[in-house]
Design a protein around this motif. Sequence first.
Motif, mmCIF file in Angstrom:
data_model
loop_
_atom_site.group_PDB
_atom_site.id
_atom_site.type_symbol
_atom_site.label_atom_id
_atom_site.label_comp_id
_atom_site.label_asym_id
_atom_site.label_seq_id
_atom_site.Cartn_x
_atom_site.Cartn_y
_atom_site.Cartn_z
ATOM 1 N N HIS A 123 0.822 -1.217 0.000
ATOM 2 C CA HIS A 123 0.000 0.000 0.000
ATOM 3 C C HIS A 123 0.858 1.271 0.000
ATOM 4 O O HIS A 123 0.507 2.257 -0.639
ATOM 5 C CB HIS A 123 -0.963 -0.006 1.192
ATOM 6 C CG HIS A 123 -1.842 -1.208 1.189
ATOM 7 N ND1 HIS A 123 -2.881 -1.368 0.308
ATOM 8 C CD2 HIS A 123 -1.813 -2.339 1.945
ATOM 9 C CE1 HIS A 123 -3.471 -2.529 0.515
ATOM 10 N NE2 HIS A 123 -2.843 -3.138 1.511
ATOM 11 N N ASP A 124 1.995 1.227 0.688
ATOM 12 C CA ASP A 124 2.914 2.367 0.674
ATOM 13 C C ASP A 124 3.461 2.598 -0.731
ATOM 14 O O ASP A 124 3.609 3.729 -1.176
ATOM 15 C CB ASP A 124 4.083 2.139 1.639
ATOM 16 C CG ASP A 124 3.632 2.027 3.079
ATOM 17 O OD1 ASP A 124 2.624 2.670 3.438
ATOM 18 O OD2 ASP A 124 4.286 1.304 3.845
ATOM 19 N N TYR A 125 3.764 1.494 -1.422
ATOM 20 C CA TYR A 125 4.317 1.609 -2.771
ATOM 21 C C TYR A 125 3.270 2.071 -3.774
ATOM 22 O O TYR A 125 3.595 2.736 -4.753
ATOM 23 C CB TYR A 125 4.960 0.291 -3.192
ATOM 24 C CG TYR A 125 6.248 0.046 -2.434
ATOM 25 C CD1 TYR A 125 7.425 0.653 -2.845
ATOM 26 C CD2 TYR A 125 6.279 -0.737 -1.295
ATOM 27 C CE1 TYR A 125 8.602 0.472 -2.139
ATOM 28 C CE2 TYR A 125 7.443 -0.929 -0.581
ATOM 29 C CZ TYR A 125 8.598 -0.322 -1.015
ATOM 30 O OH TYR A 125 9.765 -0.491 -0.315
ATOM 31 N N VAL A 126 2.000 1.751 -3.526
ATOM 32 C CA VAL A 126 0.923 2.268 -4.366
ATOM 33 C C VAL A 126 0.845 3.784 -4.186
ATOM 34 O O VAL A 126 0.771 4.540 -5.163
ATOM 35 C CB VAL A 126 -0.434 1.609 -4.019
ATOM 36 C CG1 VAL A 126 -1.588 2.349 -4.693
ATOM 37 C CG2 VAL A 126 -0.432 0.142 -4.425
ATOM 38 N N CYS A 127 0.890 4.252 -2.932
ATOM 39 C CA CYS A 127 0.834 5.693 -2.648
ATOM 40 C C CYS A 127 1.995 6.443 -3.282
ATOM 41 O O CYS A 127 1.857 7.596 -3.687
ATOM 42 C CB CYS A 127 0.821 5.948 -1.146
ATOM 43 S SG CYS A 127 -0.717 5.456 -0.346
ATOM 44 N N ARG A 128 3.143 5.793 -3.374
ATOM 45 C CA ARG A 128 4.334 6.422 -3.965
ATOM 46 C C ARG A 128 4.379 6.287 -5.480
ATOM 47 O O ARG A 128 5.304 6.756 -6.117
ATOM 48 C CB ARG A 128 5.586 5.820 -3.345
ATOM 49 C CG ARG A 128 5.714 6.211 -1.883
ATOM 50 C CD ARG A 128 6.719 5.446 -1.084
ATOM 51 N NE ARG A 128 8.017 5.278 -1.704
ATOM 52 C CZ ARG A 128 8.940 4.450 -1.262
ATOM 53 N NH1 ARG A 128 8.718 3.711 -0.198
ATOM 54 N NH2 ARG A 128 10.102 4.356 -1.874
ATOM 55 N N GLY A 129 3.354 5.620 -6.070
ATOM 56 C CA GLY A 129 3.281 5.492 -7.522
ATOM 57 C C GLY A 129 4.154 4.389 -8.112
ATOM 58 O O GLY A 129 4.347 4.341 -9.324
ATOM 59 N N ILE A 130 4.658 3.488 -7.283
ATOM 60 C CA ILE A 130 5.522 2.415 -7.771
ATOM 61 C C ILE A 130 4.692 1.249 -8.306
ATOM 62 O O ILE A 130 5.056 0.624 -9.295
ATOM 63 C CB ILE A 130 6.491 1.957 -6.659
ATOM 64 C CG1 ILE A 130 7.443 3.111 -6.326
ATOM 65 C CG2 ILE A 130 7.257 0.702 -7.060
ATOM 66 C CD1 ILE A 130 8.307 2.883 -5.114
ATOM 67 N N TYR A 131 3.570 0.958 -7.646
ATOM 68 C CA TYR A 131 2.679 -0.111 -8.079
ATOM 69 C C TYR A 131 1.311 0.467 -8.388
ATOM 70 O O TYR A 131 0.873 1.422 -7.737
ATOM 71 C CB TYR A 131 2.489 -1.160 -6.978
ATOM 72 C CG TYR A 131 3.676 -2.025 -6.698
ATOM 73 C CD1 TYR A 131 4.388 -2.644 -7.718
ATOM 74 C CD2 TYR A 131 4.088 -2.238 -5.393
ATOM 75 C CE1 TYR A 131 5.474 -3.454 -7.445
ATOM 76 C CE2 TYR A 131 5.170 -3.052 -5.106
ATOM 77 C CZ TYR A 131 5.856 -3.661 -6.142
ATOM 78 O OH TYR A 131 6.927 -4.461 -5.862
ATOM 79 N N PRO A 132 0.589 -0.140 -9.341
ATOM 80 C CA PRO A 132 -0.808 0.257 -9.539
ATOM 81 C C PRO A 132 -1.637 -0.283 -8.374
ATOM 82 O O PRO A 132 -1.253 -1.259 -7.728
ATOM 83 C CB PRO A 132 -1.188 -0.430 -10.860
ATOM 84 C CG PRO A 132 -0.254 -1.586 -10.984
ATOM 85 C CD PRO A 132 1.026 -1.160 -10.302
ATOM 86 N N ALA A 133 -2.762 0.329 -8.106
ATOM 87 C CA ALA A 133 -3.588 -0.040 -6.957
ATOM 88 C C ALA A 133 -4.128 -1.466 -7.037
ATOM 89 O O ALA A 133 -4.464 -2.049 -6.022
ATOM 90 C CB ALA A 133 -4.746 0.939 -6.808
ATOM 91 N N ASP A 134 -4.166 -2.051 -8.231
ATOM 92 C CA ASP A 134 -4.740 -3.390 -8.356
ATOM 93 C C ASP A 134 -3.701 -4.511 -8.282
ATOM 94 O O ASP A 134 -4.037 -5.679 -8.385
ATOM 95 C CB ASP A 134 -5.562 -3.514 -9.639
ATOM 96 C CG ASP A 134 -4.735 -3.245 -10.884
ATOM 97 O OD1 ASP A 134 -3.611 -2.710 -10.767
ATOM 98 O OD2 ASP A 134 -5.212 -3.564 -11.979
ATOM 99 N N GLY A 135 -2.426 -4.204 -8.091
ATOM 100 C CA GLY A 135 -1.446 -5.274 -7.925
ATOM 101 C C GLY A 135 -0.085 -4.965 -8.501
ATOM 102 O O GLY A 135 0.184 -3.868 -8.956
ATOM 103 N N CYS A 136 0.779 -5.965 -8.454
ATOM 104 C CA CYS A 136 2.124 -5.856 -9.001
ATOM 105 C C CYS A 136 2.488 -7.201 -9.609
ATOM 106 O O CYS A 136 1.784 -8.190 -9.438
ATOM 107 C CB CYS A 136 3.126 -5.454 -7.929
ATOM 108 S SG CYS A 136 3.362 -6.673 -6.615
ATOM 109 N N GLU A 137 3.599 -7.262 -10.298
ATOM 110 C CA GLU A 137 4.010 -8.480 -10.976
ATOM 111 C C GLU A 137 5.437 -8.818 -10.586
ATOM 112 O O GLU A 137 6.300 -7.946 -10.533
ATOM 113 C CB GLU A 137 3.923 -8.245 -12.486
ATOM 114 C CG GLU A 137 4.204 -9.456 -13.329
ATOM 115 C CD GLU A 137 3.968 -9.160 -14.792
ATOM 116 O OE1 GLU A 137 4.935 -9.325 -15.559
ATOM 117 O OE2 GLU A 137 2.853 -8.768 -15.164
ATOM 118 N N ASP A 138 5.706 -10.095 -10.286
ATOM 119 C CA ASP A 138 7.079 -10.471 -9.949
ATOM 120 C C ASP A 138 7.850 -10.795 -11.231
ATOM 121 O O ASP A 138 7.319 -10.741 -12.328
ATOM 122 C CB ASP A 138 7.114 -11.617 -8.934
ATOM 123 C CG ASP A 138 6.769 -12.977 -9.515
ATOM 124 O OD1 ASP A 138 6.429 -13.062 -10.702
ATOM 125 O OD2 ASP A 138 6.841 -13.948 -8.747
ATOM 126 N N ALA A 139 9.123 -11.128 -11.092
ATOM 127 C CA ALA A 139 9.999 -11.358 -12.239
ATOM 128 C C ALA A 139 9.523 -12.528 -13.114
ATOM 129 O O ALA A 139 9.822 -12.564 -14.295
ATOM 130 C CB ALA A 139 11.424 -11.615 -11.766
#
Length: 110
Positions: free
Chosen positions: A86-102
């Motif tokens: 959630h912190d990374y979403v607020c900082r614009g690193i991840y979209p609010a709906d998720g992230c993807e690993d390698a």
Amino acid sequence: MPPDDADFSTRWRLIKSGFSRALPRTERLSDVRKAAGERGIWQRHYWEHPFRVEGRYQQHLDCVHVSLLKHGLGSRLPDWSHSTFHDYVCRGIYPADGCEDASGVVAGEA
């Protein structure tokens, strides 16, 4: 850390020492730990693991966040309130709906 200081080992020793002294001694200790005067709350040794390759830090972040779902701790990453996601979403690193690993695993999906 200050730009001119890279002594991670000493910094961690001081952090662990201060934290350990503040806790009551209730954990079970092996004879080896007792003889060394160690607590049972820490990994025995510190290994510095700097990220020297561009993008490696992001890969580790993705792995940490995706692992919540891989280990069955939830079905959607955005619903896991204890995640730093959630912190990374607020900082614009991840979209609010998720992230993807390698490996291409999307952490926002079940």
